[in-house]
Write a protein that holds these residues in place. Structure first.
Motif, PDB file in Angstrom:
ATOM      1  N   GLU A  23       2.040   9.933  -6.665  1.00 56.93           N
ATOM      2  CA  GLU A  23       3.247  10.910  -6.995  1.00 56.93           C
ATOM      3  C   GLU A  23       4.429  11.095  -7.898  1.00 56.93           C
ATOM      4  O   GLU A  23       5.094  12.063  -8.369  1.00 56.93           O
ATOM      5  CB  GLU A  23       4.030  11.647  -5.434  1.00 56.93           C
ATOM      6  CG  GLU A  23       3.275  12.476  -4.594  1.00 56.93           C
ATOM      7  CD  GLU A  23       3.904  12.052  -2.960  1.00 56.93           C
ATOM      8  OE1 GLU A  23       5.524  12.226  -3.035  1.00 56.93           O
ATOM      9  OE2 GLU A  23       3.116  12.206  -2.350  1.00 56.93           O
ATOM     10  N   ASP A  81      -8.749   6.581   1.518  1.00 51.67           N
ATOM     11  CA  ASP A  81      -8.663   6.899   2.935  1.00 51.67           C
ATOM     12  C   ASP A  81      -9.656   7.453   3.408  1.00 51.67           C
ATOM     13  O   ASP A  81     -11.023   7.593   2.679  1.00 51.67           O
ATOM     14  CB  ASP A  81      -6.944   7.161   2.925  1.00 51.67           C
ATOM     15  CG  ASP A  81      -6.867   8.327   1.854  1.00 51.67           C
ATOM     16  OD1 ASP A  81      -8.064   8.974   2.326  1.00 51.67           O
ATOM     17  OD2 ASP A  81      -5.793   8.800   1.791  1.00 51.67           O
ATOM     18  N   SER A 137     -10.354  11.183   3.482  1.00 54.84           N
ATOM     19  CA  SER A 137     -10.051  11.998   2.697  1.00 54.84           C
ATOM     20  C   SER A 137     -10.912  11.781   1.519  1.00 54.84           C
ATOM     21  O   SER A 137     -11.411  12.300   1.123  1.00 54.84           O
ATOM     22  CB  SER A 137      -9.233  12.332   2.257  1.00 54.84           C
ATOM     23  OG  SER A 137      -8.346  13.785   3.240  1.00 54.84           O
ATOM     24  N   ARG A 149       0.570  -1.242   0.055  1.00 53.31           N
ATOM     25  CA  ARG A 149       0.212   0.065   0.251  1.00 53.31           C
ATOM     26  C   ARG A 149       0.650   1.016   0.307  1.00 53.31           C
ATOM     27  O   ARG A 149       0.198   2.147  -0.619  1.00 53.31           O
ATOM     28  CB  ARG A 149      -0.673   0.217   1.162  1.00 53.31           C
ATOM     29  CG  ARG A 149      -1.790   0.680   1.037  1.00 53.31           C
ATOM     30  CD  ARG A 149      -2.746   0.305   2.033  1.00 53.31           C
ATOM     31  NE  ARG A 149      -4.566   1.541   2.393  1.00 53.31           N
ATOM     32  CZ  ARG A 149      -4.698   0.568   3.289  1.00 53.31           C
ATOM     33  NH1 ARG A 149      -5.145  -0.515   4.282  1.00 53.31           N
ATOM     34  NH2 ARG A 149      -6.555   1.682   3.637  1.00 53.31           N
ATOM     35  N   TYR A 150       1.846   1.109   0.719  1.00 49.63           N
ATOM     36  CA  TYR A 150       2.656   2.982   0.630  1.00 49.63           C
ATOM     37  C   TYR A 150       3.005   2.670  -0.694  1.00 49.63           C
ATOM     38  O   TYR A 150       3.862   3.607  -0.723  1.00 49.63           O
ATOM     39  CB  TYR A 150       3.439   2.140   1.619  1.00 49.63           C
ATOM     40  CG  TYR A 150       3.724   1.565   3.340  1.00 49.63           C
ATOM     41  CD1 TYR A 150       3.268   2.822   3.890  1.00 49.63           C
ATOM     42  CD2 TYR A 150       2.947   0.256   3.606  1.00 49.63           C
ATOM     43  CE1 TYR A 150       2.527   1.855   4.832  1.00 49.63           C
ATOM     44  CE2 TYR A 150       2.713   0.044   5.333  1.00 49.63           C
ATOM     45  CZ  TYR A 150       2.130   0.660   5.576  1.00 49.63           C
ATOM     46  OH  TYR A 150       1.937   0.236   6.855  1.00 49.63           O
ATOM     47  N   ARG A 157       0.740   4.331  -2.734  1.00 52.07           N
ATOM     48  CA  ARG A 157       0.676   5.687  -2.757  1.00 52.07           C
ATOM     49  C   ARG A 157       1.626   6.341  -3.160  1.00 52.07           C
ATOM     50  O   ARG A 157       1.938   7.578  -3.714  1.00 52.07           O
ATOM     51  CB  ARG A 157       0.697   5.750  -0.932  1.00 52.07           C
ATOM     52  CG  ARG A 157       0.416   7.139  -0.361  1.00 52.07           C
ATOM     53  CD  ARG A 157      -1.328   7.578  -1.453  1.00 52.07           C
ATOM     54  NE  ARG A 157      -1.144   9.693  -0.125  1.00 52.07           N
ATOM     55  CZ  ARG A 157      -0.197  10.377  -0.665  1.00 52.07           C
ATOM     56  NH1 ARG A 157      -0.031   9.904  -1.747  1.00 52.07           N
ATOM     57  NH2 ARG A 157      -0.411  11.951  -0.767  1.00 52.07           N
ATOM     58  N   ASP A 158       2.869   6.401  -2.705  1.00 55.57           N
ATOM     59  CA  ASP A 158       4.294   6.845  -3.000  1.00 55.57           C
ATOM     60  C   ASP A 158       4.296   7.093  -4.222  1.00 55.57           C
ATOM     61  O   ASP A 158       4.458   7.839  -5.003  1.00 55.57           O
ATOM     62  CB  ASP A 158       6.081   5.695  -2.706  1.00 55.57           C
ATOM     63  CG  ASP A 158       5.762   6.391  -1.503  1.00 55.57           C
ATOM     64  OD1 ASP A 158       4.910   7.383  -0.784  1.00 55.57           O
ATOM     65  OD2 ASP A 158       6.420   5.830  -0.636  1.00 55.57           O
TER      66      ASP A 158
END
Ligand code: FAD
Lengths: 797, 292
Positions: A134, A291, A293, A126-127, A130-131
């Motif tokens: 970008e 998440d 948001s 998951r990390y 997400r990274d």
């Protein structure tokens, strides 16, 4: 006439320990929840499972110029990056919504709201996913956004859905109901007419568990298993079959324990579809979980209705007619969850609990650059907006006539003898005794004393308000001939098997998000068959294990599935009678039923219990002709009408004259949901709904700035109430069974959410009466209340 | 789950060790105390330190100590500890007033006074409390220890005098007789940041007139004390008229911005209203101390 099996609901009464059937028992599902052993979507871990993340648009309205995924793909842990272009190739770039519109799964041409899905990254963890977001380069050509729904139909408004051929404006629909000419005529000759704009701002269901999915496509067998946070697994299966082209028998949807839904988990979100695409592309299971948001900014909002209301009455307070025009902001795609023929859901119940001569409403739906949805949020398809409108209008009228708001309501209620009552917009209310509920609520509140206290406080400059609201809900959609969602009839199935030892399993098509289905439905079977609830397993949430049906929302589980379960249990009881006849060597017509047992009329000592009959059915008893060797049955229940729960709420608030802070001091809620199955569960539903109402009335709103930025993307910005904001709830009830429902039950899930906001706002407005305030819109935040005290109340949108 | 940008993590074992680590990892390193301001910002990727230096093992910074006429509070003292301390409540009732309305128990169990002050969020309640109580900040760094007044400490929103390679170690509060203090905050919901708040400390002379006073505002666009309030109050006998005058001063001094919590006119009104309320309460408390 239905028999009422209500028991006294005083927990101290002692006679309710382990009732076989209806009554106050602890929830069967709670041992796992209170021990932290629930199994939610994010708890699912499959071998080889990949993770994912969605890149979302930072702006509200922009043409997509280019996407470069090279750097993201170079990330050592990234497995795939999917863009709108890839989906176009798969014919999956656009998916149908629940309102005959389409919604972009990933942006191909244009961003239409901030937070819209632009690209999808699948990675080893998951990390990394997400990274890698970008590392995706996106170029946008920013366009002027349309934020204000009131400007949506201006000739120079930017056209949001310019991908639809021939579309030159933002109008989604115009819909009307009621007799306009008749209504206008009543208005023209009425003594008193009062008008008020009433706004129900955009709010969010905000379930504590956000949405997510784990897609597992088995390429060898061609079978898709999709774990999803969904309130409607069967409807999703059919829609996935239609959208993704996977044969329906090769799709299994599993909805595990759900951490709150409130309508937020009815629709199909791009993330679910993307998880499936990710699994097909990678050949491995893919998990997607949004998440906080993302949930607040992109998933189904609720409300967003600007309602112009008019009410007509005689000078002595007989309400004659109601009229309203609604401007409905549906966001960028029309994805409202609603039965097909009702673009404004059940808003047409805005005639409320009153016997009117005429009523008319028109609703205009528009697109704006905001997240799509407009979902039923604990609102039974927009009943919330309808009740809020009528209950504010009645209060506005009461003020104009200088009448007590409770008295005005009592004067205008539909009378018990008028049921079934056909209102002016096409509903036939099944049953009701409004005056009794209102009087009980006034008695519990000590209404007269409260008014006296208020008068004394006003003398001293203290601001105390008493708010009254009465609501009639319409729930349990609904008869197949009138209601469907994207073509699927709103009936629900139930299957019941009684095992040889007399233990049972009942399989239902609706899915719990916390409502206590595993207890309530076991209690219905228990009541009908006399099997203790703890011996009945309720299976739900897995399309491979349960019969077809449309799911849990709009308070429909008990009205629809509850009916199915009662009927399937009765079917088993009838079958048991035939088998008991064979076992006792008597004619079935000579048998009589008492809870749990068939016995010979006139000789109660000779009989067979359900457990004995079950063993007989599965054993070696010589069965009568045409009876197979089991004690199973299945039904699909098509409700003959909807059900109409109602309630009388009284709220007491204190307002700090120096700061505008509102404190809800007391709240009395009298609910009538017909037959009461488990009073504790009912109270729990009411407590939750009332808390929800405090949130909407006092603090919740999804706001946008002029650029279309969502200003409510976290729980620091989007406030939901806590235990500190709510009083000790005082609940009461009356019981008016539904005449057509198999057990007389009406549904309770959303009553309190529907009924409490007007009670609270009416109380706040009442408190501010010394300042000449006759209306203020939600949310009643300190700043907004203070503005109202200065004579500067403004709508929030 | 909101996921911060990649970072490395190390636990400091002492103040000296923390300072060493800050020096070693340089500008991209940050200390983390309670984490209740830093971690949310990291999760939103608004803050992206490469190294987190965890100071939660520095028990030497977790203390409340009376030292002559000063109360010394270690920078790692948790909100909850401050809230529950009867000594603090007796000497500086404003602290308990404020702590009762800072966030919620979960946040208070971890969040620290040092983190609050170093975060320097304009809505940070303890900043106003420290201003009003004329606290001193004890800062240690490679060049030794410095002691700063609050006006030297604050450098504006999200900025303080604490250098990247320094550590805030302690706050010191002067104990004065016949002094009362109070804090009041308006929030949209329990646990929410202030729409606006005010704090006051008042010292009374033996004759019951005001000897010294300080009024501070939170989230209302004023970094320092309401400058003229003390001048106006000094030498006067506290009464409603005087409170109203101070309220007007506070309203004039503040410079709030409109946001979702409220428009400018409302916030200005709060500066006035809350200033009156806290002065009223602070004076009553000071008078009580005088009697007691
Ligand atoms: C939901 C929520 C609600 C909140 N509501 C409020 C509220 O109503 N009022 C209020 O005042 N606060 C509120 N807060 C903030 C809370 O008080 C935080 O705990 C506090 O702001 C920061 O303290 P911390 O120890 O958690 O600091 P951290 O988050 O660990 O650190 C904050 C900053 O200070 C630096 N730092 C920390 N300690 C030191 C030190 N000793 N020396 C040098 N630098 C240091 C860190 O490097 C970082 O930059 C809220 C927080 C949350 C999450």
């Amino acid at each position: 006439m239905t028999v009422i099996h209500d028991r006294p609901s005083n927990p101290a009464a002692g006679d309710e320990d382990r009732p076989i059937g209806y009554g106050r028992i602890q929830r069967k599902e709670d041992p796992r929840f209170v021990r932290g052993q629930g199994h939610y979507l994010d708890d699912i871990v499959l071998p080889g499972m990949l993770h994912s993340a969605i890149l979302r648009a930072p702006v509200a309205h922009a043409r997509l110029v280019s996407i470069d995924t090279t750097n993201a793909l170079a990330h050592p842990k990234v497995v795939a990056v999917i863009t709108g272009k890839d989906l176009l190739g798969l014919k999956l770039a656009w998916a149908p919504t629940l309102s005959a519109d389409v919604q972009a799964v990933l942006v191909t041409d244009k961003v239409r709201f901030q937070g819209q899905e632009v690209a999808f990254v699948v990675a080893e963890d998951r990390y990394a996913a997400r990274d890698a977001l970008e590392l995706i380069d996106v170029e946008y050509d920013v366009l002027p956004p349309l934020v204000d729904a009131r400007k949506a139909l201006d000739p120079d408004a930017p056209v949001i859905r310019d991908e639809i051929e021939g579309r030159t404006d933002n109008r989604i629909f115009d819909w009307e109901i009621g007799d306009k000419a008749e209504t206008d005529a009543v208005f023209a000759s009425a003594d008193v007419v009062v008008s008020q704009e009433v706004v129900y701002p955009r709010v969010h269901p905000a379930p504590l568990e956000t949405c997510g999915a784990v897609a597992d496509f088995d390429a060898v067998n061609g079978k898709l298993t999709l774990y999803e946070t969904t309130q409607a697994p069967h409807a999703h299966r059919t829609l996935f079959a239609i959208v993704a082209g996977i044969p329906e028998h090769k799709i299994r949807i599993v909805s595990p324990d759900i951490g709150g839904g409130f309508g937020n988990k009815v629709g199909i979100y791009p993330g679910y579809i993307l998880a499936v695409v990710g699994s097909i592309v990678s050949g491995r299971p893919v998990k997607w979980v949004e998440d906080r948001s993302e949930n607040l900014m992109s998933t189904s909002f609720a409300r967003d209705y600007i309602m112009q209301g008019d009410i007509a009455a005689t000078k002595d307070g007989k309400i004659l007619a109601l009229r309203t025009h609604v401007l409905a902001d549906h966001g960028a795609f029309n994805a409202t969850a609603q039965p097909t023929k009702n673009p404004a859901g059940f808003f047409s119940i805005f005639t409320g609990s009153y016997d009117l001569k005429a009523a008319y409403c028109s609703v205009t739906g528009v697109y704006t650059n905001k997240a799509p949805g407009g979902v039923a949020y604990a609102c039974s398809f927009r009943v919330t907006e309808a009740v809020y409108l009528v209950e504010r209008m009645v209060d506005v009228l009461a003020r104009k006539l200088n009448m007590d708001p409770a008295e005005l309501r009592l004067k205008n209620f539909i009378k018990p003898e008028q049921f079934p009552y056909a209102n002016k917009t096409g509903w036939v209310y099944d049953s009701g005794n409004y005056e009794a509920a209102m009087r009980l609520s006034m008695q519990l509140a000590g209404y007269e004393d409260l008014r006296r206290e208020q008068a004394e406080k006003r003398e001293r400059g203290e601001l105390m308000g008493i708010g009254v609201a009465f609501f009639t809900e319409v729930v349990g959609a609904g008869p197949r001939k009138h209601f469907d969602i994207v073509g699927l009839g709103m009936a629900d199935g139930a299957e019941l098997r009684v095992h040889p030892t007399g233990k049972a399993v009942v399989r239902i098509s609706v899915q719990s998000q916390g409502q206590g289905h595993e207890t309530t439905f076991a209690q219905i079977v228990a009541e009908e068959l006399g099997i203790p609830p703890e011996d009945i397993e309720v299976v739900h949430g897995d399309t491979d294990q349960t019969p077809f049906g449309l799911g849990t929302y709009g308070s429909r589980s008990t009205p629809v599935s509850g009916g199915a379960v009662a009927l399937v249990a009765r079917k088993v009881r009838e079958k048991a009678k035939l088998i008991a006849g064979a076992m006792l060597e008597t004619r079935p017509e000579d048998l009589e039923w008492e809870k749990g047992r068939w016995f010979v009329k006139g000789d109660p000592s000779v009989g067979k219990t359900i457990a004995e009959i079950a063993m007989g059915a599965h054993g070696t008893v010589a069965l009568p002709e045409g009876v197979d060797g089991n004690l199973d049955a299945e039904v699909t229940y098509d409700p003959p009408n909807l059900t109409f729960p109602f309630g009388a709420y009284i709220c007491v608030v204190d307002v700090d004259p120096g700061t505008g802070q509102v404190k809800v001091r007391r709240f009395v809620a009298v609910d009538d949901c017909g037959t009461r199955i488990n009073p504790m569960i009912i109270e729990g539903q009411v407590h939750g709904g009332l808390t929800d109402g405090v949130g909407m009335a006092l603090m919740e709103i999804i706001e946008f700035d002029e650029a279309g930025n969502c200003l409510a993307g976290s729980f620091m910005d989007y406030l939901i109430p806590t235990a500190m904001e709510v009083p000790d709830w005082e609940t009461g009830f009356t019981v008016t069974p539904s005449p057509h429902h198999p057990i007389g039950a009406k549904g309770i899930g959303e009553s309190a959410t529907v009924g409490s906001p007007p009670a609270i706002v009416n109380a706040v407005v009442d408190a501010l009466a010394p300042f000449g305030v006759t209306h203020m819109d939600m949310p009643c935040t300190p700043a907004r209340v203070w503005a109202a005290m200065q004579g500067r109340a403004r709508p929030p949108i | 789950m909101q996921i911060p940008a990649p970072f490395d993590y190390v636990r400091a074992t002492s103040v000296d060790n923390a300072l060493e680590l800050l020096a070693r990892y340089g500008p991209e390193s940050r200390v983390v105390a309670g984490g209740h301001s830093l971690l949310p910002m990291m999760k939103l990727r608004l803050s992206r330190p490469e190294w987190l230096i965890d100071i939660n093992d520095l028990y030497e910074l977790d203390f409340i100590l009376r030292d002559g006429n000063k109360l010394r509070v270690g920078a790692l003292t948790r909100h909850t500890t401050l809230l529950e301390s009867d000594e603090v409540a007796a000497l500086f009732p404003i602290v308990r007033d404020a702590e009762l309305v800072i966030a919620d128990p979960v946040v208070r169990n971890r969040g620290t006074i040092g983190g609050s002050l170093c975060q320097a969020d304009p809505a940070e309640d303890l900043s106003t409390v420290c201003d009003v109580l004329a606290a001193e900040a004890v800062i240690r760094g490679p060049r030794g220890e410095r002691i700063l007044s609050m006006s030297e400490f604050h450098r504006g929103p999200y900025e303080t005098a604490v250098g990247q390679d320094e550590l805030l170690c302690e706050l010191r509060f002067g104990i004065r007789p016949r002094t009362g203090s109070a804090y009041e905050k308006v929030e949209r919901r329990v646990g929410d940041w202030a729409v606006g708040a005010a704090g006051a400390a008042v010292t009374l002379a033996a004759d019951g007139t005001v000897d010294d006073a300080a009024v501070g505002l939170t989230a209302l666009g004023l970094d320092h004390l309401v400058a003229d309030a003390a001048a106006v109050l000094r030498g006067r006998r506290p009464d409603e008229e005087l409170f109203a005058q101070a309220g007007r001063l506070a309203a004039a001094a503040c410079d709030p911005v409109a946001d979702q919590r409220g428009p400018v006119d409302y916030k200005r009104h709060l500066a006035d209203e809350l200033t009156q309320r806290v002065l009223r309460r602070a004076c009553a408390r000071a008078a009580q101390m005088q009697e007691g």
